[in-house]
Design a protein around this motif. Structure first.
Motif, mmCIF file in Angstrom:
data_model
loop_
_atom_site.group_PDB
_atom_site.id
_atom_site.type_symbol
_atom_site.label_atom_id
_atom_site.label_comp_id
_atom_site.label_asym_id
_atom_site.label_seq_id
_atom_site.Cartn_x
_atom_site.Cartn_y
_atom_site.Cartn_z
ATOM 1 N N ILE A 113 -0.783 4.950 -7.220
ATOM 2 C CA ILE A 113 -1.066 5.779 -6.206
ATOM 3 C C ILE A 113 -2.342 6.432 -6.126
ATOM 4 C CG2 ILE A 113 -0.256 8.084 -5.476
ATOM 5 C CD1 ILE A 113 2.448 7.701 -6.690
ATOM 6 N N PRO A 114 -3.082 6.457 -4.791
ATOM 7 C CA PRO A 114 -2.512 6.150 -3.483
ATOM 8 C C PRO A 114 -3.052 4.930 -3.096
ATOM 9 C CG PRO A 114 -4.411 7.655 -3.527
ATOM 10 C CD PRO A 114 -4.121 7.236 -5.166
ATOM 11 N N HIS A 131 0.664 -1.148 -0.071
ATOM 12 C CA HIS A 131 -0.162 0.032 0.003
ATOM 13 C C HIS A 131 0.905 1.205 -0.128
ATOM 14 C CE1 HIS A 131 -3.213 2.820 0.676
ATOM 15 N NE2 HIS A 131 -3.115 2.810 2.063
ATOM 16 N N PHE A 132 0.406 2.330 -0.713
ATOM 17 C CA PHE A 132 1.218 3.550 -0.825
ATOM 18 C C PHE A 132 1.681 3.998 0.579
ATOM 19 C CE2 PHE A 132 1.344 8.371 -1.824
ATOM 20 C CZ PHE A 132 2.552 8.356 -2.445
ATOM 21 N N LEU A 133 2.981 4.141 0.929
ATOM 22 C CA LEU A 133 3.751 4.489 2.144
ATOM 23 C C LEU A 133 2.929 3.516 3.244
ATOM 24 C CD1 LEU A 133 3.051 8.458 1.687
ATOM 25 C CD2 LEU A 133 5.054 7.109 1.452
ATOM 26 N N ALA A 143 6.287 11.913 -1.321
ATOM 27 C CA ALA A 143 6.679 10.464 -1.817
ATOM 28 C C ALA A 143 7.348 10.473 -2.856
ATOM 29 C CB ALA A 143 5.510 9.585 -1.155
ATOM 30 N N ASP A 177 1.192 15.047 0.396
ATOM 31 C CA ASP A 177 1.837 13.794 1.003
ATOM 32 C C ASP A 177 2.182 13.029 -0.335
ATOM 33 O OD1 ASP A 177 1.036 14.171 3.367
ATOM 34 O OD2 ASP A 177 -0.772 13.128 3.396
ATOM 35 N N ILE A 178 1.357 13.137 -1.432
ATOM 36 C CA ILE A 178 1.824 12.381 -2.648
ATOM 37 C C ILE A 178 3.039 12.823 -3.270
ATOM 38 C CG2 ILE A 178 1.035 11.797 -5.325
ATOM 39 C CD1 ILE A 178 -2.033 11.587 -3.833
ATOM 40 N N HIS A 192 4.263 4.365 7.275
ATOM 41 C CA HIS A 192 3.416 4.832 8.156
ATOM 42 C C HIS A 192 3.100 3.792 9.387
ATOM 43 C CE1 HIS A 192 2.103 8.495 5.724
ATOM 44 N NE2 HIS A 192 3.506 8.381 5.470
ATOM 45 N N ALA A 230 -1.697 8.470 2.351
ATOM 46 C CA ALA A 230 -1.455 9.653 1.765
ATOM 47 C C ALA A 230 -2.971 10.325 1.628
ATOM 48 C CB ALA A 230 -0.832 9.492 0.456
#
Lengths: 275, 257
Positions: B217-218, A213-215, B28, B24-25, A219, B19
């Protein structure tokens, strides 16, 4: 932020350097045939180990597909033989065996586990849904108690059980390290219960290959602690580069990335009680 | 520059997003070396193209032009084409996104011809979500790559992109067959399509000039797909095309120095 044309050679070099620095231990790799002919499979443990070494992985916990699709005990035997014969594979290997409820194992769960531990087993997997049993005390209590007594990590796929069942398992066996394998379906679709369970149970861990998952890893590790994640590649189906990149390039302190790459697994291994 | 050709702006309620904002996006993406993003706002998919317009324009401004837009096309809405025509007349809109699964409409539905005609007339690419037959998510079968065959044959001048490249190994055969048959068909790498050897197989079968780096993304982390691209064993010239050259050509994005 540069608009210049990307330099793949430099990017690849930086990626490989970041991976090499972390000395990855892969706790989720498979040897053996897959019943779906479309799926990448690796029937040779030396070939799997060589591919892992090429990707930058230093140690590997391997399981055998025959344990899932055919005979778990026979699969374990094939696996343990292959691991014992794997000297010179280029990376250090150990076995992730598969168990069934007591009664189907040769002897008691404890004696079977001790025999497997003596031959290099360091991880146990259960497949409650595929092998059609509930992950409940009245069915698996003997096996779970034997694992907990030995502090031998148990890996269970999230598609093989339910979040409530995992909650009950962690609560009833607080000294048993339980690892969620994210294989087969997107783990981030369930990131709400995953985080709640991680907060509730210090003995719960997540294997990383499906933490894409994105980040998500960055996190989540900041919120619940990097000590709760263990690197896995998902090889040979998955390209190990995906999982390696998510850890090696994570926006986390070096110590946290090293913990996920190898340190957390080493700590769990130090606590295993071998016969 | 690296272009991520399949992203989204905005949230959906079904899981937790890490995000939550454009900044935020972008932060990154800066760390990952990604410059330009092609995004479809989630609201476009949920309520139609007008719903995401204001937020999409804000994202374009806030990003200094780095976030470009797909306008969503919902075949169930009679004004999708006319709204799309207006949006595609100026930046940030540079492409059209369709999603047969989200809109419960099979890919071969004749109403999608309006989206292809809009792409032809506006001179922009059209990207669709594509996937394979999934045992646990049966509606994905609405978006099998081969189900677009009629539209692709009827609109050979439209640059058509198979989002997710058919969804991984199970859809790869169909995606490759479409790409080999029709020179206007491309594939992006968005999603958790990280099967070992997939990028190399796609490049060898269809040519690296038909593949677009993308992440989703995201939903998904671009670092995962970036790692796969870098480790694919393809030559650097091919990687430069995949990472950004192809997207700049297909979407007519000016390349930096």
């Amino acid at each position: 932020m540069t608009e210049a044309s990307p330099d793949p050679a430099r990017m690849r070099r930086e990626f490989q350097t970041a991976v090499a620095a972390l000395g990855f231990v892969d706790i989720n790799a498979w040897v053996g045939s897959h019943p779906d002919p479309l799926r990448p499979a690796e029937t040779s443990l030396p070939a799997l180990a060589a591919a892992a070494a090429d990707a930058g992985i230093r140690e590997m916990v391997v399981s055998h597909t025959e344990c899932v699709f055919a005979d778990p005990c026979e699969g374990n035997a094939l696996l343990l033989d292959a691991v014992e014969a794997s000297g010179g594979a280029g990376i250090s290997l150990c076995a992730g065996i598969c168990l069934l409820p007591e009664g189907e194992l040769p002897g008691s769960a404890g004696t079977y586990l001790d025999a497997c531990l003596a031959r290099g087993a360091r991880l146990v997997r259960l497949f409650p849904k595929s092998h059609r049993f509930p992950l409940a005390e009245w069915c698996c209590g003997g096996v779970l108690a034997a694992l907990e007594e030995r502090r031998l990590p148990l890996m269970v796929g999230h598609v093989e059980t339910s979040w409530s069942e995992l909650h009950a398992l962690c609560e009833r066996h607080p000294d048993l390290p339980v690892i969620i394998d994210g294989a087969e379906q997107k783990l981030f679709y369930h990131n709400r219960p995953v985080e709640a369970l991680l907060r509730a149970h210090p003995n719960l861990y997540v294997e990383s290959h499906n933490l894409v998952h994105f980040l998500g890893l960055d996190h989540l590790a900041r919120r619940v602690g990097a000590g709760r994640f263990l690197f896995g590649s998902g090889m040979p189906q998955r390209d190990p580069a995906a999982a390696l990149a998510c850890v090696a390039l994570a926006d986390l302190p070096d110590a946290d990335r090293a913990a996920i790459a190898r340190g957390n697994w080493r700590r769990l291994m130090e606590e295993v009680r071998t016969p | 520059m690296i272009v991520d050709s399949h992203t989204h702006i905005g949230l959906m309620a079904s899981f937790r997003y890490e995000a939550r904002s454009v900044s935020d996006i972008l932060a990154a993406c800066d760390r990952a070396g990604i410059h330009t993003l092609l995004a479809c706002h989630h609201l476009d998919l949920v309520y139609g193209p007008r719903a995401g317009e204001e937020a999409m324009r804000r994202a374009y401004e806030e990003s200094g032009g780095r976030i470009l837009a797909y306008c969503g096309f919902d075949p169930r809405l009679p004004d999708s084409a006319s709204v799309g025509e207006r949006l595609l007349s100026a930046p940030p809109y540079v492409g059209i996104k369709i999603h047969p699964v989200f809109h419960a409409t099979p890919a071969e539905d004749p109403r999608y011809a309006d989206a292809f005609a809009l792409a032809r007339d506006a001179g922009v690419p059209l990207m669709s979500h594509t996937w394979y037959r999934s045992a646990y998510n049966p509606p994905q079968a609405l978006s099998l790559p081969e189900r677009f065959r009629g539209h692709v044959e009827r609109f050979p001048e439209v640059r058509f992109i198979l989002g997710h490249g058919g969804g991984g190994l199970d859809g790869l055969g169909s995606a490759i067959e479409m790409m080999r048959t029709y020179p206007n068909v491309h594939a992006d790498l968005a999603g958790d399509v990280y099967e070992r050897g997939m990028i190399r197989r796609l490049a060898e079968a269809a040519g690296p000039e038909r593949i677009l780096f993308a992440s989703d993304i995201p939903w998904l982390d671009p670092r995962a797909q970036l790692g796969c691209v870098l480790a694919s064993g393809l030559p650097d010239d091919a990687l430069r095309l995949i990472l950004g050259g192809n997207a700049c050509r297909i979407f007519r994005i000016p390349q930096g120095a």
